[in-house]
Design an enzyme around this catalytic site. Structure first.
Site, PDB file in Angstrom:
ATOM      1  N   LYS A 117      29.990 -57.199  39.799  1.00 41.59           N
ATOM      2  CA  LYS A 117      30.115 -58.433  40.623  1.00 41.59           C
ATOM      3  C   LYS A 117      31.521 -58.448  41.593  1.00 41.59           C
ATOM      4  CE  LYS A 117      28.517 -62.940  40.614  1.00 41.59           C
ATOM      5  NZ  LYS A 117      27.275 -63.371  40.329  1.00 41.59           N
ATOM      6  N   GLY A 121      19.498 -82.297  38.321  1.00 42.51           N
ATOM      7  CA  GLY A 121      19.659 -81.596  39.315  1.00 42.51           C
ATOM      8  C   GLY A 121      18.356 -81.139  40.201  1.00 42.51           C
ATOM      9  N   GLY A 162      17.795 -79.899  43.380  1.00 43.81           N
ATOM     10  CA  GLY A 162      18.366 -79.013  44.489  1.00 43.81           C
ATOM     11  C   GLY A 162      17.266 -77.927  44.773  1.00 43.81           C
ATOM     12  N   VAL A 218      16.229 -74.992  43.253  1.00 45.51           N
ATOM     13  CA  VAL A 218      15.371 -74.654  41.999  1.00 45.51           C
ATOM     14  C   VAL A 218      14.884 -76.028  41.443  1.00 45.51           C
ATOM     15  CG1 VAL A 218      15.503 -73.351  39.592  1.00 45.51           C
ATOM     16  CG2 VAL A 218      17.007 -72.599  41.681  1.00 45.51           C
TER      17      VAL A 218
END
Ligand code: NAD
Length: 366
Positions: free
Chosen positions: A79, A179, A181, A183
Site C-alpha cells: 500500500k 449505503g 453508493g 457498490v
C-alpha cells in the site's frame, strides 16, 4: 523503533519518498511478496503527523496481504500513502514524482487507486511507470470495479446463507442495506432481481428515492437501520458499524456486506459469535475490486473477471470450514486461510531457490 514495528507487522520493505520541488511526501509499504508482487492502492490524506501516515500504511499494506491471499490471487500485499490534502495539493508533478518512486521498485510494488485518488491521478503515475492498475480502459484498465464488487459480495452472501440456513436462495431472506453508493445500489439491484425484501438507508436522499422507486426497497432512517427485523445486515457504507452500541440492537442472523473494516474491534467480533450471528469476513466478501484490478496485470477480460468473482463463494465456504475445524470466529478463520496459503505456496518456492515472481510490466495500450 521503526524496525521493531516492522518486525511486529512482518513487513519486508518500507520506502520513504520525498521530492521537495513536486511537494511529494509519500510512504510505500511492501508487506509480503511470497505470493507475488505487492499490489495495493495509494491513499492521499491530510495526515495530522508522519507517524499517523506510517501507521496507516503499515496497517493497510498488511491487510492487503491477507485480502489478496484469501482472494486466491498470486499477488502480495502493499500500500502507499501520500501525505496531502486531495482537495488542494494535487498536481501533475506530484503524481509523476510518485510514479518514479513506484517505478524504482522494479515491479515489487504495483499501485492502484484508493481514498483521495482518482483515475486521472493514476494517468500521471502511468506516465512514469508501468506498475500501475486502475488506469483508463484505453490503456487496458478495468474501469469502475463496483459492479464486480457487488456481484462478488452476492457470491459471498450465498455461501453465508448456505452456512447459516442450509439454503442459499437469496430471495427467501430480508436485508438491511446501509449505503447506496457505487457498490450498495448495485447490490440492491442484484437482491431485487432475486425477489428479496430490502430495507435501505443512506445520507443521500436521492439514492434512497432511487432504491425505493426502482427496486421496491423500503426506506428507513440512518440510525433505524440497526433495529430493522431483517435476516441480513449488509453494511455498504462505512467501517466500524458493528460496535458496542449497535450490536445489542441487532436482530440480524447474518452480517454480510461490502464495507471495509466492519467490526469495530476483535472483541466485538467475538461478541458477534456469542450472539449466534454469522459474520462473513469483509475483506473476503468485498475482494471483487482487487480481483478486477489484478486481472489487468495479464490483460483484462470481463468474462474472466465475472468467473473470478464466483470464486468468492468458495473462499467463504473455506473460511467457514476453518472456523469449524479450529473452533475460532470467522474473522480469525479468514486470517488463518491467508496464512496457510502463504505458508504452503512459500514452501513450494523456497526449496527450489527461485526468486519471487516479478511483474514484468503491464501490457501497454491493450
Ligand atoms: P460510495 O462512496 O460510492 O458509497 C458509499 C455510500 O454510503 C454513499 O452513498 C454515502 O452517502 C453512504 N453513506 C455514508 N455514510 C453513511 C451513513 N452514516 N449511513 C448511511 N449511508 C452512508 O462507496 P462505494 O464504492 O460504494 O464503497 C462502499 C464501501 O465498500 C466502502 O466501505 C468501500 O471501502 C467498500 N469497498 C468498495 C469497493 C468498490 O469496488 N467500490 C471494493 C471493496 C470495498
Amino acid at each position: 523503533m521503526i524496525f521493531e514495528t516492522l518486525d511486529t507487522f512482518g513487513h519486508e520493505q518500507v520506502v520513504f519518498c520525498h521530492n521537495k520541488d513536486a511537494g511529494l511526501k509519500a510512504i510505500i509499504a511492501i508487506h509480503n511478496t511470497v505470493l507475488g508482487p505487492a499490489l495495493g492502492g495509494t491513499r492521499m490524506w491530510p495526515y495530522a503527523s508522519e507517524a499517523e501516515a506510517l501507521n496507516d500504511v503499515l496497517r493497510l499494506s498488511r491487510g492487503m496481504t491477507f485480502k489478496n491471499a484469501v482472494a486466491g490471487l498470486n499477488i502480495g500485499g502493499g500500500k502507499a500513502v501520500i501525505i496531502g490534502d486531495p482537495a488542494k495539493d494535487k498536481s501533475e508533478a506530484l503524481f509523476r514524482a510518485f510514479g518514479q518512486f513506484v517505478d524504482s521498485l522494479g515491479g515489487r510494488y504495483i499501485t492502484a487507486e484508493d481514498v483521495g485518488i482518482d483515475v486521472n491521478d493514476m494517468e500521471y503515475v502511468y506516465r512514469e511507470t508501468q506498475y500501475v492498475t486502475g488506469v483508463h480502459q484505453i490503456h487496458g484498465g478495468s474501469g469502475d470495479p463496483s459492479p464486480f464488487t457487488a456481484y462478488g459480495a452476492l457470491q459471498g452472501l450465498m455461501a453465508t446463507l448456505n452456512k447459516k440456513f442450509g439454503n442459499e436462495d437469496v430471495g427467501k431472506y430480508s436485508y438491511a442495506v446501509q449505503g447506496l453508493g457505487h457498490v450498495g445500489m448495485e447490490y440492491v439491484k442484484l437482491l431485487k432481481e432475486r425477489g428479496a425484501k430490502i430495507f435501505v438507508t443512506d445520507i443521500n436522499k436521492t439514492l434512497v428515492d432511487k432504491a425505493v422507486s426502482e427496486y421496491g426497497a423500503e426506506a428507513v432512517g440512518l440510525d433505524e437501520i440497526y433495529d430493522v427485523a431483517a435476516d441480513v445486515y449488509s453494511p455498504c457504507a462505512l467501517g466500524g458499524t458493528v460496535n458496542e452500541k449497535t450490536l445489542p440492537r441487532f436482530k440480524f442472523k447474518v452480517i454480510c456486506g461490502a464495507a471495509n473494516n466492519q467490526l469495530s474491534t476483535d472483541a466485538i467480533g467475538d461478541e458477534v459469535v456469542k450472539r449466534g450471528i454469522l459474520y462473513a469476513p469483509d475483506y473476503a466478501v468485498n475482494a471483487g475490486g482487487v480481483m478486477n484490478v489484478a486481472l489487468e496485470l495479464d490483460g483484462y477480460n470481463r468474462e474472466r473477471a465475472m468467473r473470478m468473482m464466483r470464486t468468492i463463494y468458495h473462499n467463504l465456504t473455506r473460511i467457514y470450514e476453518i472456523s469449524d475445524r479450529d473452533g475460532i470466529p470467522t474473522y480469525r478463520a479468514a486470517d488463518r486461510l491467508a496464512e496457510e496459503r502463504i505458508s504452503a505456496i512459500g514452501k513450494l518456492k523456497l526449496p527450489m531457490g527461485r526468486s519471487q515472481p516479478r511483474f514484468q510490466g503491464r501490457i501497454r495500450g491493450q
